[in-house]
Design an enzyme around this catalytic site. Structure first.
Site, PDB file in Angstrom:
ATOM      1  N   GLN A 131       0.806  -1.225   0.000  1.00 30.45           N
ATOM      2  CA  GLN A 131       0.000   0.000   0.000  1.00 30.45           C
ATOM      3  C   GLN A 131       0.843   1.281   0.000  1.00 30.45           C
ATOM      4  O   GLN A 131       0.353   2.335  -0.380  1.00 30.45           O
ATOM      5  CB  GLN A 131      -0.953  -0.013   1.200  1.00 30.45           C
ATOM      6  CG  GLN A 131      -1.999  -1.109   1.079  1.00 30.45           C
ATOM      7  CD  GLN A 131      -2.910  -1.201   2.294  1.00 30.45           C
ATOM      8  OE1 GLN A 131      -2.548  -1.816   3.284  1.00 30.45           O
ATOM      9  NE2 GLN A 131      -4.069  -0.595   2.221  1.00 30.45           N
ATOM     10  N   ASN A 189      -1.642 -10.758   8.089  1.00 30.50           N
ATOM     11  CA  ASN A 189      -2.608  -9.708   8.330  1.00 30.50           C
ATOM     12  C   ASN A 189      -3.995 -10.152   7.888  1.00 30.50           C
ATOM     13  O   ASN A 189      -4.190 -10.559   6.727  1.00 30.50           O
ATOM     14  CB  ASN A 189      -2.244  -8.441   7.547  1.00 30.50           C
ATOM     15  CG  ASN A 189      -3.280  -7.351   7.765  1.00 30.50           C
ATOM     16  OD1 ASN A 189      -3.342  -6.764   8.834  1.00 30.50           O
ATOM     17  ND2 ASN A 189      -4.133  -7.104   6.775  1.00 30.50           N
ATOM     18  N   GLU A 190      -4.940 -10.057   8.790  1.00 26.92           N
ATOM     19  CA  GLU A 190      -6.356 -10.318   8.490  1.00 26.92           C
ATOM     20  C   GLU A 190      -6.565 -11.515   7.562  1.00 26.92           C
ATOM     21  O   GLU A 190      -7.067 -11.364   6.450  1.00 26.92           O
ATOM     22  CB  GLU A 190      -7.013  -9.071   7.897  1.00 26.92           C
ATOM     23  CG  GLU A 190      -7.065  -7.930   8.887  1.00 26.92           C
ATOM     24  CD  GLU A 190      -7.923  -6.761   8.406  1.00 26.92           C
ATOM     25  OE1 GLU A 190      -8.483  -6.826   7.297  1.00 26.92           O
ATOM     26  OE2 GLU A 190      -8.045  -5.780   9.160  1.00 26.92           O
ATOM     27  N   TYR A 214     -12.826  -1.717  12.660  1.00 25.00           N
ATOM     28  CA  TYR A 214     -13.248  -0.563  11.871  1.00 25.00           C
ATOM     29  C   TYR A 214     -14.712  -0.202  12.049  1.00 25.00           C
ATOM     30  O   TYR A 214     -15.071   0.949  12.056  1.00 25.00           O
ATOM     31  CB  TYR A 214     -12.984  -0.807  10.375  1.00 25.00           C
ATOM     32  CG  TYR A 214     -11.518  -0.716  10.037  1.00 25.00           C
ATOM     33  CD1 TYR A 214     -10.952   0.504   9.734  1.00 25.00           C
ATOM     34  CD2 TYR A 214     -10.703  -1.839  10.072  1.00 25.00           C
ATOM     35  CE1 TYR A 214      -9.592   0.621   9.461  1.00 25.00           C
ATOM     36  CE2 TYR A 214      -9.346  -1.744   9.801  1.00 25.00           C
ATOM     37  CZ  TYR A 214      -8.805  -0.504   9.498  1.00 25.00           C
ATOM     38  OH  TYR A 214      -7.463  -0.397   9.244  1.00 25.00           O
ATOM     39  N   GLU A 229      -4.809  -2.157  14.137  1.00 21.02           N
ATOM     40  CA  GLU A 229      -5.375  -1.226  13.155  1.00 21.02           C
ATOM     41  C   GLU A 229      -6.706  -0.705  13.658  1.00 21.02           C
ATOM     42  O   GLU A 229      -7.519  -1.475  14.200  1.00 21.02           O
ATOM     43  CB  GLU A 229      -5.663  -1.900  11.803  1.00 21.02           C
ATOM     44  CG  GLU A 229      -4.472  -2.129  10.933  1.00 21.02           C
ATOM     45  CD  GLU A 229      -4.847  -2.728   9.580  1.00 21.02           C
ATOM     46  OE1 GLU A 229      -5.984  -2.510   9.097  1.00 21.02           O
ATOM     47  OE2 GLU A 229      -3.998  -3.429   9.020  1.00 21.02           O
ATOM     48  N   TRP A 265      -4.712   3.100  11.775  1.00 20.78           N
ATOM     49  CA  TRP A 265      -4.554   2.875  10.341  1.00 20.78           C
ATOM     50  C   TRP A 265      -5.004   4.148   9.662  1.00 20.78           C
ATOM     51  O   TRP A 265      -6.175   4.479   9.775  1.00 20.78           O
ATOM     52  CB  TRP A 265      -5.402   1.691   9.832  1.00 20.78           C
ATOM     53  CG  TRP A 265      -5.151   1.507   8.369  1.00 20.78           C
ATOM     54  CD1 TRP A 265      -5.828   2.067   7.328  1.00 20.78           C
ATOM     55  CD2 TRP A 265      -4.087   0.746   7.782  1.00 20.78           C
ATOM     56  NE1 TRP A 265      -5.269   1.728   6.146  1.00 20.78           N
ATOM     57  CE2 TRP A 265      -4.195   0.917   6.390  1.00 20.78           C
ATOM     58  CE3 TRP A 265      -3.047  -0.031   8.290  1.00 20.78           C
ATOM     59  CZ2 TRP A 265      -3.304   0.324   5.489  1.00 20.78           C
ATOM     60  CZ3 TRP A 265      -2.170  -0.623   7.397  1.00 20.78           C
ATOM     61  CH2 TRP A 265      -2.305  -0.454   6.020  1.00 20.78           C
ATOM     62  N   GLU A 316      -5.632   1.988  -1.195  1.00 22.01           N
ATOM     63  CA  GLU A 316      -6.647   1.299  -0.397  1.00 22.01           C
ATOM     64  C   GLU A 316      -7.304   0.169  -1.204  1.00 22.01           C
ATOM     65  O   GLU A 316      -8.491   0.204  -1.516  1.00 22.01           O
ATOM     66  CB  GLU A 316      -7.656   2.339   0.127  1.00 22.01           C
ATOM     67  CG  GLU A 316      -8.837   1.820   0.930  1.00 22.01           C
ATOM     68  CD  GLU A 316      -8.484   0.858   2.065  1.00 22.01           C
ATOM     69  OE1 GLU A 316      -7.361   0.905   2.583  1.00 22.01           O
ATOM     70  OE2 GLU A 316      -9.343   0.048   2.397  1.00 22.01           O
TER      71      GLU A 316
END
Ligand code: GAL
Length: 491
Positions: A28, A183-184, A328, A395, A439, A446
């Protein structure tokens, strides 16, 4: 302690030594997609294929240019006063085809040195400035060569990931003490292999997420064991996996069916990974029974959710040193069989998901609705379900659209509310939260939204070849929070 919002303390002081961080990920921000012999990864391939899979067919070939502009990132990190900086390693920058075999054969390979030096400098600069690095080994950017061999759908990746992890622990672990393997995995399994809107763009609905989740859990656990047996004694670090968790509330809070539906979604999104790793090496029973029943109904010879062997269960159980969670937003769940238009894996658990229309929109059209209280719920859930572990939020953030105003007062308000919720989680709920990472440090690429969704504390003009980093108001406010170890002054 109990206080209502009106009787809030004027100052929210976090526990001494609380970690204040910000996060980025290699694909990113770095750019330099083919610099110095870096091998292609699945996102290079996905974005180069075009076809409107990414906003305006944008790519991260240059992105924030962090591969050459690291010193500029460091200035931002120092200006904020971060105690922790979380970033990921580009697997195919270090190992162009993803395997260590290549490196080993060419002992002093030039390609290897370039990648290693880049990350060595980052790590050394951070430590020289008193900032603790948190490294993610793998953040969605699988080397293309490995994807060509089946990627996460193939069980062979478990060994390959472990070899890569060992290579990283051995190369950087003398200085890096906080590691995240993947990650995730939950987001990646769903969006990359079930729905196909993320690289590698595979849509194997009903099987893709379960099959790849299964291999990711095994890969993580194997890497954790390698750290434990080969590196921990000497390096004394900690290893975990970064799990995405929304908060799922019942659509009708008084309906028992909806309450159970909400629990099933938490099981699918978070516990599918967390229960095997943190509790007993196995998937939640409610998922096993639902997926098995639905698979049978559909004529499959066995459940679409694979099973771990007893040996695998033993390997997976307990394979994390802290709980890393990324929050989030929230959703509402309603019990509904065969809900029209719903994902197959949600049909497996008889659920329909909704958004509460009263939840504020952060960026028009974004999946992120502003639900700061959800973070406290998630933390409490983790505390209760996973025996009060040490938790790091690796995040959390809110996007702005493009163009984004530098005066993002409204967005800072969301962050401020979030910090209040964290304070309550720590002081009222007694959650063992020790690190919080925003984050993101910078506006960046994105994923499918390209550069149209801006999560950064620093603004980047992606048209300007120098990619200047300019602080949003949120950056200056976050710097104050870090200086004060909390919020000072009127709320
Ligand atoms: C996470 C992901 C990050 C970032 C963020 C904002 O799921 O790990 O890379 O994109 O979402 O959408």
């Amino acid at each position: 302690m109990a206080f209502s919002s009106s009787s809030y303390p004027q100052e929210l002081t976090f526990p001494e030594g609380f970690g204040w961080g910000a996060a980025t990920a290699a694909y990113q921000v770095e750019g330099g997609w083919d610099a110095d012999g870096k091998g292609p990864n699945v996102w290079d391939t996905f974005t180069h294929q075009g076809g409107d899979r990414v906003f305006r067919n944008q790519t991260a070939d240059v992105a924030c240019g962090s591969y050459t502009l690291w010193e500029e990132d460091l200035k931002c990190i120092k200006q904020l006063g971060l105690t922790h900086y979380r970033f990921s390693l580009s697997w195919s920058r270090l190992l162009p085809d993803g395997t260590t075999g290549f490196i080993n054969q060419k002992g002093n390979c030039f390609l290897k040195i370039e990648g290693i030096d880049y990350y060595n400098k980052m790590i050394d600069d951070l430590l020289a400035n008193g900032v603790i690095p948190i490294i993610t080994l793998y953040h969605f950017d699988l080397p293309q060569h490995l994807e060509d061999q089946g990627g996460w759908k193939s069980g062979a990746i478990v060994e390959v990931f472990d070899a890569y992890a060992q290579f990283c622990f051995g190369t950087f672990g003398d200085r890096v003490k906080l590691w995240l393997t993947i990650n995730e995995p939950n987001t990646l399994a769903l969006l990359g292999y079930e729905v196909g809107i993320f690289a590698p763009g595979i849509s194997n609905s009903g099987t893709g997420a379960y099959q790849t989740a299964h291999n990711m859990i095994k890969a993580h656990a194997k890497a954790w064991h390698s750290y434990d047996s080969l590196f921990r004694k000497k390096q004394n670090g900690q290893v975990s996996i970064a799990l995405f968790s929304p908060w799922i509330a019942p659509a009708n809070p008084t309906s028992v069916a909806d309450q159970e539906a909400a629990k099933r979604v938490m099981a699918l999104s978070l516990d599918l990974f967390a229960k095997p790793i943190f509790i007993d090496g196995d998937y939640p029973a409610v998922l096993k029974s639902h997926v098995a029943a639905m698979s049978k109904k559909q004529g499959y010879p066995s459940s679409r959710l694979p099973e771990f062997t007893e040996e695998e269960k033993r390997m997976i159980k307990g394979s994390a040193d802290f709980f890393a969670v990324q929050y989030y937003t929230a959703r509402l769940a309603k019990h509904q069989e065969n809900a029209e238009g719903e994902l197959d894996i949600l049909k497996d658990i008889d659920v329909k998901l909704f958004i509460d229309p009263s939840w504020q929109v952060s960026q028009q059209g974004s999946w992120v609705r502003v639900v700061p209280w959800g973070i406290r719920k998630v933390l409490e859930y983790i505390k209760d379900t996973y025996n009060n572990p040490v938790i790091y939020i690796t995040e959390n953030g809110f996007p702005q659209g493009d163009p984004a105003p530098l005066d993002d007062t409204q967005r800072w308000e969301y962050f401020r509310q979030t910090l209040q919720e964290l304070y309550k989680a720590i002081h009222i709920d007694k959650v063992n939260l020790q690190i919080y990472c925003v984050w993101s440090l910078l506006d960046n690429f994105e994923w499918s939204d390209g550069f149209s969704s801006r999560f950064g504390l620093y603004h980047i003009d992606f048209e300007n070849p120098c990619r200047p980093r300019v602080p949003y108001k949120s950056a200056m406010e976050y710097a104050k929070v870090i200086r004060n170890n909390g919020i000072k002054g009127p709320l």
